[in-house]
Design a protein around this motif. Structure first.
Motif, PDB file in Angstrom:
ATOM      1  N   MET A   1       0.799  -1.200   0.000  1.00  0.00           N
ATOM      2  CA  MET A   1       0.000   0.000   0.000  1.00  0.00           C
ATOM      3  C   MET A   1       0.843   1.267   0.000  1.00  0.00           C
ATOM      4  SD  MET A   1      -3.049  -1.164  -0.269  1.00  0.00           S
ATOM      5  CE  MET A   1      -3.910   0.360  -0.159  1.00  0.00           C
ATOM      6  N   GLN A   2       2.104   1.170   0.417  1.00  0.00           N
ATOM      7  CA  GLN A   2       2.942   2.365   0.446  1.00  0.00           C
ATOM      8  C   GLN A   2       3.020   3.012  -0.932  1.00  0.00           C
ATOM      9  OE1 GLN A   2       6.404   2.220   3.602  1.00  0.00           O
ATOM     10  NE2 GLN A   2       6.461   0.403   2.314  1.00  0.00           N
ATOM     11  N   PHE A   3       3.061   2.181  -1.983  1.00  0.00           N
ATOM     12  CA  PHE A   3       3.167   2.723  -3.330  1.00  0.00           C
ATOM     13  C   PHE A   3       1.986   3.631  -3.650  1.00  0.00           C
ATOM     14  CE2 PHE A   3       2.926   2.654  -7.964  1.00  0.00           C
ATOM     15  CZ  PHE A   3       4.218   3.035  -8.257  1.00  0.00           C
ATOM     16  N   ALA A   4       0.840   3.334  -3.051  1.00  0.00           N
ATOM     17  CA  ALA A   4      -0.353   4.155  -3.245  1.00  0.00           C
ATOM     18  C   ALA A   4      -0.399   5.323  -2.264  1.00  0.00           C
ATOM     19  CB  ALA A   4      -1.602   3.292  -3.092  1.00  0.00           C
ATOM     20  N   GLY A   5       0.688   5.491  -1.478  1.00  0.00           N
ATOM     21  CA  GLY A   5       0.748   6.596  -0.546  1.00  0.00           C
ATOM     22  C   GLY A   5       0.103   6.313   0.791  1.00  0.00           C
ATOM     23  N   ARG A   6      -0.113   5.050   1.079  1.00  0.00           N
ATOM     24  CA  ARG A   6      -0.743   4.656   2.336  1.00  0.00           C
ATOM     25  C   ARG A   6       0.279   4.043   3.287  1.00  0.00           C
ATOM     26  NH1 ARG A   6      -4.213   7.842   1.285  1.00  0.00           N
ATOM     27  NH2 ARG A   6      -6.025   7.326   0.060  1.00  0.00           N
ATOM     28  N   PRO A   7       0.261   4.414   4.551  1.00  0.00           N
ATOM     29  CA  PRO A   7       1.191   3.823   5.508  1.00  0.00           C
ATOM     30  C   PRO A   7       0.846   2.362   5.781  1.00  0.00           C
ATOM     31  CG  PRO A   7      -0.312   5.342   6.597  1.00  0.00           C
ATOM     32  CD  PRO A   7      -0.593   5.432   5.141  1.00  0.00           C
ATOM     33  N   VAL A   8       1.820   1.642   6.317  1.00  0.00           N
ATOM     34  CA  VAL A   8       1.691   0.211   6.568  1.00  0.00           C
ATOM     35  C   VAL A   8       1.918  -0.072   8.047  1.00  0.00           C
ATOM     36  CG1 VAL A   8       2.740  -2.025   6.040  1.00  0.00           C
ATOM     37  CG2 VAL A   8       2.502  -0.315   4.243  1.00  0.00           C
ATOM     38  N   ILE A   9       1.135  -0.989   8.583  1.00  0.00           N
ATOM     39  CA  ILE A   9       1.377  -1.515   9.931  1.00  0.00           C
ATOM     40  C   ILE A   9       1.851  -2.941   9.706  1.00  0.00           C
ATOM     41  CG2 ILE A   9       0.355  -2.119  12.147  1.00  0.00           C
ATOM     42  CD1 ILE A   9      -1.652   0.187  11.671  1.00  0.00           C
ATOM     43  N   ALA A  10       3.114  -3.221  10.085  1.00  0.00           N
ATOM     44  CA  ALA A  10       3.733  -4.493   9.719  1.00  0.00           C
ATOM     45  C   ALA A  10       4.468  -5.144  10.881  1.00  0.00           C
ATOM     46  CB  ALA A  10       4.714  -4.267   8.569  1.00  0.00           C
ATOM     47  N   TYR A  11       4.527  -6.453  10.822  1.00  0.00           N
ATOM     48  CA  TYR A  11       5.285  -7.237  11.790  1.00  0.00           C
ATOM     49  C   TYR A  11       6.764  -6.908  11.633  1.00  0.00           C
ATOM     50  CZ  TYR A  11       6.896 -11.454  14.293  1.00  0.00           C
ATOM     51  OH  TYR A  11       7.487 -12.325  15.171  1.00  0.00           O
ATOM     52  N   LYS A  12       7.436  -6.641  12.733  1.00  0.00           N
ATOM     53  CA  LYS A  12       8.833  -6.189  12.726  1.00  0.00           C
ATOM     54  C   LYS A  12       9.773  -7.374  12.512  1.00  0.00           C
ATOM     55  CE  LYS A  12      11.963  -3.285  15.382  1.00  0.00           C
ATOM     56  NZ  LYS A  12      12.132  -2.545  16.633  1.00  0.00           N
ATOM     57  N   PRO A  27       8.368   8.816   8.241  1.00  0.00           N
ATOM     58  CA  PRO A  27       7.911   7.444   8.436  1.00  0.00           C
ATOM     59  C   PRO A  27       6.896   7.022   7.373  1.00  0.00           C
ATOM     60  CG  PRO A  27       6.814   8.882   9.987  1.00  0.00           C
ATOM     61  CD  PRO A  27       7.848   9.710   9.274  1.00  0.00           C
ATOM     62  N   SER A  28       6.938   5.738   7.058  1.00  0.00           N
ATOM     63  CA  SER A  28       5.977   5.201   6.086  1.00  0.00           C
ATOM     64  C   SER A  28       5.121   4.109   6.714  1.00  0.00           C
ATOM     65  CB  SER A  28       6.706   4.653   4.858  1.00  0.00           C
ATOM     66  OG  SER A  28       7.548   3.574   5.212  1.00  0.00           O
ATOM     67  N   GLY A  29       5.276   3.899   8.017  1.00  0.00           N
ATOM     68  CA  GLY A  29       4.469   2.892   8.681  1.00  0.00           C
ATOM     69  C   GLY A  29       4.881   2.674  10.115  1.00  0.00           C
ATOM     70  N   VAL A  30       4.295   1.644  10.701  1.00  0.00           N
ATOM     71  CA  VAL A  30       4.509   1.295  12.099  1.00  0.00           C
ATOM     72  C   VAL A  30       4.843  -0.190  12.160  1.00  0.00           C
ATOM     73  CG1 VAL A  30       3.400   1.120  14.357  1.00  0.00           C
ATOM     74  CG2 VAL A  30       2.856   3.037  12.867  1.00  0.00           C
ATOM     75  N   HIS A  31       5.795  -0.540  13.013  1.00  0.00           N
ATOM     76  CA  HIS A  31       6.123  -1.948  13.249  1.00  0.00           C
ATOM     77  C   HIS A  31       5.514  -2.405  14.572  1.00  0.00           C
ATOM     78  CE1 HIS A  31      10.008  -1.263  10.787  1.00  0.00           C
ATOM     79  NE2 HIS A  31       9.135  -1.907  10.041  1.00  0.00           N
ATOM     80  N   GLU A  57       3.590  11.449   0.459  1.00  0.00           N
ATOM     81  CA  GLU A  57       4.909  11.579  -0.156  1.00  0.00           C
ATOM     82  C   GLU A  57       5.940  10.647   0.475  1.00  0.00           C
ATOM     83  OE1 GLU A  57       2.369  14.954  -0.877  1.00  0.00           O
ATOM     84  OE2 GLU A  57       3.105  14.221   1.043  1.00  0.00           O
ATOM     85  N   SER A  58       5.952  10.571   1.810  1.00  0.00           N
ATOM     86  CA  SER A  58       6.952   9.718   2.451  1.00  0.00           C
ATOM     87  C   SER A  58       6.659   8.235   2.197  1.00  0.00           C
ATOM     88  CB  SER A  58       7.061  10.013   3.950  1.00  0.00           C
ATOM     89  OG  SER A  58       5.861   9.723   4.615  1.00  0.00           O
ATOM     90  N   CYS A  59       5.402   7.866   2.177  1.00  0.00           N
ATOM     91  CA  CYS A  59       5.051   6.469   1.899  1.00  0.00           C
ATOM     92  C   CYS A  59       5.435   6.091   0.477  1.00  0.00           C
ATOM     93  CB  CYS A  59       3.560   6.249   2.110  1.00  0.00           C
ATOM     94  SG  CYS A  59       3.047   6.400   3.831  1.00  0.00           S
ATOM     95  N   ARG A  60       5.100   6.939  -0.449  1.00  0.00           N
ATOM     96  CA  ARG A  60       5.408   6.656  -1.862  1.00  0.00           C
ATOM     97  C   ARG A  60       6.918   6.651  -2.089  1.00  0.00           C
ATOM     98  NH1 ARG A  60       3.619   5.553  -6.603  1.00  0.00           N
ATOM     99  NH2 ARG A  60       4.087   6.794  -8.416  1.00  0.00           N
ATOM    100  N   ALA A  61       7.637   7.587  -1.482  1.00  0.00           N
ATOM    101  CA  ALA A  61       9.097   7.645  -1.650  1.00  0.00           C
ATOM    102  C   ALA A  61       9.752   6.368  -1.133  1.00  0.00           C
ATOM    103  CB  ALA A  61       9.660   8.864  -0.925  1.00  0.00           C
TER     104      ALA A  61
END
Length: 90
Positions: A1-12, A27-31, A57-61
């Motif tokens: 989803m980051q490519f679409a500019g959305r942040p991600v909540i992901a397993y670290k 930041p582009s997400g949360v672990h 912008e940060s998510c897409r970058a």
């Protein structure tokens, strides 16, 4: 989803450690560290409380760091450095 500019909540663990920027100025997400409902809930709550920090912008970058174009560029640089070294060995 980051490519679409959305942040991600992901397993670290695994690839998320590299692909999801959970710290720093862009930041582009949360672990979350544990596979428990408490850990996931804490990550979601942290995201909700800090939602303004996650920009399109940060998510897409961050996602673009792993694009095919970027991969080919990095591969070309690696080959330029390492192929001459290997040829010297033969």
């Amino acid at each position: 989803m980051q490519f679409a500019g959305r942040p991600v909540i992901a397993y670290k663990k695994g690839g998320a450690l590299e692909t999801v920027a959970a710290k720093g100025p862009n930041p582009s997400g949360v672990h979350f560290s544990d596979l428990t409902t408490d850990a996931i809930s804490a990550a979601v709550n942290f995201f909700k409380e800090n939602e303004e920090a996650f920009t399109v912008e940060s998510c897409r970058a961050k996602a673009l760091e792993f694009s095919e174009q970027q991969f080919l560029k990095q591969l070309e640089l690696w080959l330029e450095v390492n192929v001459p070294k290997a040829e010297q060995l033969t």
